[in-house]
Scaffold this motif. Structure first.
Motif, PDB file in Angstrom:
ATOM      1  N   ALA A 184       2.433 -30.856 -18.136  1.00  0.00           N
ATOM      2  CA  ALA A 184       0.994 -31.082 -17.972  1.00  0.00           C
ATOM      3  C   ALA A 184       0.252 -29.913 -17.333  1.00  0.00           C
ATOM      4  O   ALA A 184      -0.865 -29.584 -17.737  1.00  0.00           O
ATOM      5  N   SER A 185       0.863 -29.263 -16.336  1.00  0.00           N
ATOM      6  CA  SER A 185       0.148 -28.187 -15.635  1.00  0.00           C
ATOM      7  C   SER A 185      -0.187 -27.040 -16.598  1.00  0.00           C
ATOM      8  O   SER A 185      -1.303 -26.506 -16.579  1.00  0.00           O
ATOM      9  N   ILE A 186       0.757 -26.683 -17.462  1.00  0.00           N
ATOM     10  CA  ILE A 186       0.512 -25.604 -18.428  1.00  0.00           C
ATOM     11  C   ILE A 186      -0.416 -26.083 -19.534  1.00  0.00           C
ATOM     12  O   ILE A 186      -1.330 -25.363 -19.956  1.00  0.00           O
ATOM     13  N   LYS A 187      -0.196 -27.295 -19.997  1.00  0.00           N
ATOM     14  CA  LYS A 187      -1.068 -27.862 -21.041  1.00  0.00           C
ATOM     15  C   LYS A 187      -2.526 -27.833 -20.593  1.00  0.00           C
ATOM     16  O   LYS A 187      -3.409 -27.408 -21.335  1.00  0.00           O
ATOM     17  N   ASN A 188      -2.779 -28.262 -19.361  1.00  0.00           N
ATOM     18  CA  ASN A 188      -4.158 -28.296 -18.854  1.00  0.00           C
ATOM     19  C   ASN A 188      -4.749 -26.895 -18.721  1.00  0.00           C
ATOM     20  O   ASN A 188      -5.941 -26.688 -18.957  1.00  0.00           O
ATOM     21  N   ALA A 189      -3.905 -25.928 -18.361  1.00  0.00           N
ATOM     22  CA  ALA A 189      -4.366 -24.531 -18.276  1.00  0.00           C
ATOM     23  C   ALA A 189      -4.704 -24.001 -19.677  1.00  0.00           C
ATOM     24  O   ALA A 189      -5.699 -23.286 -19.858  1.00  0.00           O
ATOM     25  N   PHE A 190      -3.888 -24.358 -20.671  1.00  0.00           N
ATOM     26  CA  PHE A 190      -4.196 -23.989 -22.054  1.00  0.00           C
ATOM     27  C   PHE A 190      -5.517 -24.636 -22.501  1.00  0.00           C
ATOM     28  O   PHE A 190      -6.356 -23.993 -23.136  1.00  0.00           O
ATOM     29  N   TYR A 191      -5.665 -25.928 -22.184  1.00  0.00           N
ATOM     30  CA  TYR A 191      -6.908 -26.649 -22.517  1.00  0.00           C
ATOM     31  C   TYR A 191      -8.132 -25.862 -22.047  1.00  0.00           C
ATOM     32  O   TYR A 191      -9.112 -25.707 -22.768  1.00  0.00           O
ATOM     33  N   ASP A 192      -8.071 -25.413 -20.804  1.00  0.00           N
ATOM     34  CA  ASP A 192      -9.209 -24.737 -20.185  1.00  0.00           C
ATOM     35  C   ASP A 192      -9.590 -23.478 -20.967  1.00  0.00           C
ATOM     36  O   ASP A 192     -10.773 -23.234 -21.231  1.00  0.00           O
ATOM     37  N   VAL A 193      -8.589 -22.709 -21.363  1.00  0.00           N
ATOM     38  CA  VAL A 193      -8.845 -21.477 -22.127  1.00  0.00           C
ATOM     39  C   VAL A 193      -9.427 -21.812 -23.495  1.00  0.00           C
ATOM     40  O   VAL A 193     -10.451 -21.241 -23.924  1.00  0.00           O
ATOM     41  N   ILE A 194      -8.813 -22.747 -24.185  1.00  0.00           N
ATOM     42  CA  ILE A 194      -9.212 -23.096 -25.560  1.00  0.00           C
ATOM     43  C   ILE A 194     -10.640 -23.634 -25.592  1.00  0.00           C
ATOM     44  O   ILE A 194     -11.446 -23.249 -26.436  1.00  0.00           O
ATOM     45  N   THR A 195     -10.975 -24.497 -24.648  1.00  0.00           N
ATOM     46  CA  THR A 195     -12.301 -25.128 -24.675  1.00  0.00           C
ATOM     47  C   THR A 195     -13.394 -24.150 -24.233  1.00  0.00           C
ATOM     48  O   THR A 195     -14.504 -24.163 -24.775  1.00  0.00           O
ATOM     49  N   ARG A 196     -13.072 -23.272 -23.288  1.00  0.00           N
ATOM     50  CA  ARG A 196     -14.082 -22.275 -22.895  1.00  0.00           C
ATOM     51  C   ARG A 196     -14.338 -21.292 -24.034  1.00  0.00           C
ATOM     52  O   ARG A 196     -15.469 -20.872 -24.267  1.00  0.00           O
ATOM     53  N   HIS A 197     -13.296 -20.940 -24.753  1.00  0.00           N
ATOM     54  CA  HIS A 197     -13.467 -20.062 -25.909  1.00  0.00           C
ATOM     55  C   HIS A 197     -14.296 -20.761 -26.984  1.00  0.00           C
ATOM     56  O   HIS A 197     -15.226 -20.170 -27.552  1.00  0.00           O
ATOM     57  N   PHE A 198     -13.995 -22.030 -27.258  1.00  0.00           N
ATOM     58  CA  PHE A 198     -14.715 -22.770 -28.302  1.00  0.00           C
ATOM     59  C   PHE A 198     -16.200 -22.873 -27.972  1.00  0.00           C
ATOM     60  O   PHE A 198     -17.050 -22.869 -28.869  1.00  0.00           O
TER      61      PHE A 198
END
Length: 410
Positions: free
Chosen positions: A377-391
């Motif tokens: 979860a910790s890495i998944k949530n960090a990935f989420y943050d990058v992907i959504t800010r880029h989008f």
């Protein structure tokens, strides 16, 4: 089925005549899901096992997990708890989950459950959970009438063809891509984009092995550039829209496509839409032959005495092919066993079952990053943050690639 549900309900109300009982914590409280669970309850009650329901308001909430931790600490855990992916692994590491190897060996689970699922169902060689279903995330849902009006005569098989089809849909006056601007939804799209752009081996390196060279590669850059292209296909009001409302846009003919997991099918079926006639389902273009999945499982906790005997009956009932069929027809997912007949399933369900069996055979079945089956979860949530800010245009593709490498270290 109505008779089974009625009988189960009557027995639950009376609470009489049971030598054994199971306590089950889950978040399947919607009408269809509850009806499917009633089949499981009925099967158990025929064997003299009472079902004690512990439904979780709001689906897997923090309060329920806190209550679970308190129960386990006090030495009084529930019989079974609905869990996903790395949550199962975390509990297994604490040594509090039961050993289901005897029933698994007797019923041949090793031969019928896809290997990629077994990575979460087993720990240190022991079966600790019974998987109920397989959801896959790399699906596209489309309104057939909208496609016809837009002159889209064949379904796209690669990313460029998808962009061409989307342009036709826009030109015809429709929204090309129905989307809800929430981090998990953007990550769901990203699952498909990365699979299509880099292929199965790249996906594994980046999202399962957390390989920094893959995460920082030109292939990852191209994936983000494709996400930026998809961003131009959504409407201006997409921010914070729930996924089912995005599905409704396709159902109601306002939008052409939605990129979403197979739970979306339930929305189409509830609206009395027929697969192949009113809507079409196909793999995200470029991911044919690959399946990214998540799986609901019931993790079994260590319990003593007659509770253990009832637990074995519960595990066996969950893995029963008849239940797997009945439940997944309702849920939109496919069975967690590859030997269940597809007779009761619709066109999309049959396609999903065929895809799963092939992906299991060809080793192209991978845990979904977006849905907690690739990284903790910790890495998944960090990935989420990058992907959504880029989008949302807050960082460009090059910056996103650099941040994905950093996020893998969380």
């Amino acid at each position: 089925m109505k008779k089974i549900i009625a009988a189960a309900a009557a027995l639950l109300v009376s609470g009489a005549g049971y030598a054994q009982g199971v306590e089950v914590l889950h978040w399947w409280t919607s009408g269809g899901e509850a009806a499917a669970l009633n089949v499981l309850k009925g099967n158990l009650e025929k064997q003299g096992v009472k079902w004690n329901d512990m439904p979780v308001a709001g689906g897997g909430g923090e309060q329920a997990m806190t209550a679970l931790r308190a129960r386990v600490t006090a030495g009084n855990p529930p019989t079974a708890v609905q869990m996903l992916g790395f949550d199962i692994t975390d509990w297994a590491k604490q040594g509090v989950l039961a050993d289901l190897n005897a029933v698994a060996a007797k019923e041949g689970w090793d031969k019928t459950v896809p290997k990629a699922l077994q990575a979460f169902s087993k720990h240190d060689g022991k079966w600790i959970a019974a998987p109920v279903n397989v959801h896959s995330t790399n699906w596209v849902w489309a309104n057939k009438e909208v496609l016809d009006k837009a002159g889209v005569t064949k379904l796209p098989t690669n990313f460029d063809e998808f962009m061409d089809a989307a342009a036709k849909v826009q030109k015809a006056g429709f929204i090309a891509l129905a989307h809800g601007g929430q981090p998990w939804q953007e990550a769901t799209i990203f699952d498909g984009v990365v699979l299509a752009t880099g292929g199965i081996d790249f996906y594994r390196k980046a999202f399962i092995q957390k390989d920094k060279a893959a995460l920082g590669s030109d292939t990852m850059l191209k994936s983000f550039e494709r996400m930026a292209a998809l961003r131009k296909l959504v409407d201006k009001d997409f921010s914070n829209r729930d996924w089912n409302l995005a599905a409704a846009m396709v159902i109601n003919g306002k939008a052409g496509f939605q990129i979403m997991g197979d739970w979306a099918k339930g929305e189409f079926l509830n609206a009395k839409k027929v697969p192949g006639k009113d809507f079409v389902c196909f793999r995200f273009p470029g991911t044919q032959g690959m399946v990214s999945f998540n799986s609901d499982q019931f993790a079994m906790f260590k319990v003593g005495g007659d509770k253990a005997a009832a637990q074995v009956k519960l595990a066996s009932a969950i893995m029963d092919p008849g239940f797997q069929s009945a439940f997944n027809v309702v849920k939109g997912s496919v069975p967690a066993r590859t030997d269940v007949p597809d007779t009761a399933f619709d066109d999309c369900g049959k396609k999903g079952m065929k895809d799963l069996a092939e992906a299991n055979t060809k080793n192209t079945l991978v845990g979904s990053m977006a849905h907690g089956h690739a990284v903790p979860a910790s890495i998944k949530n960090a990935f989420y943050d990058v992907i959504t800010r880029h989008f949302n245009g807050q960082i460009d593709s090059k910056a996103a690639v650099k941040e994905m490498v950093a996020a893998a270290s969380n």
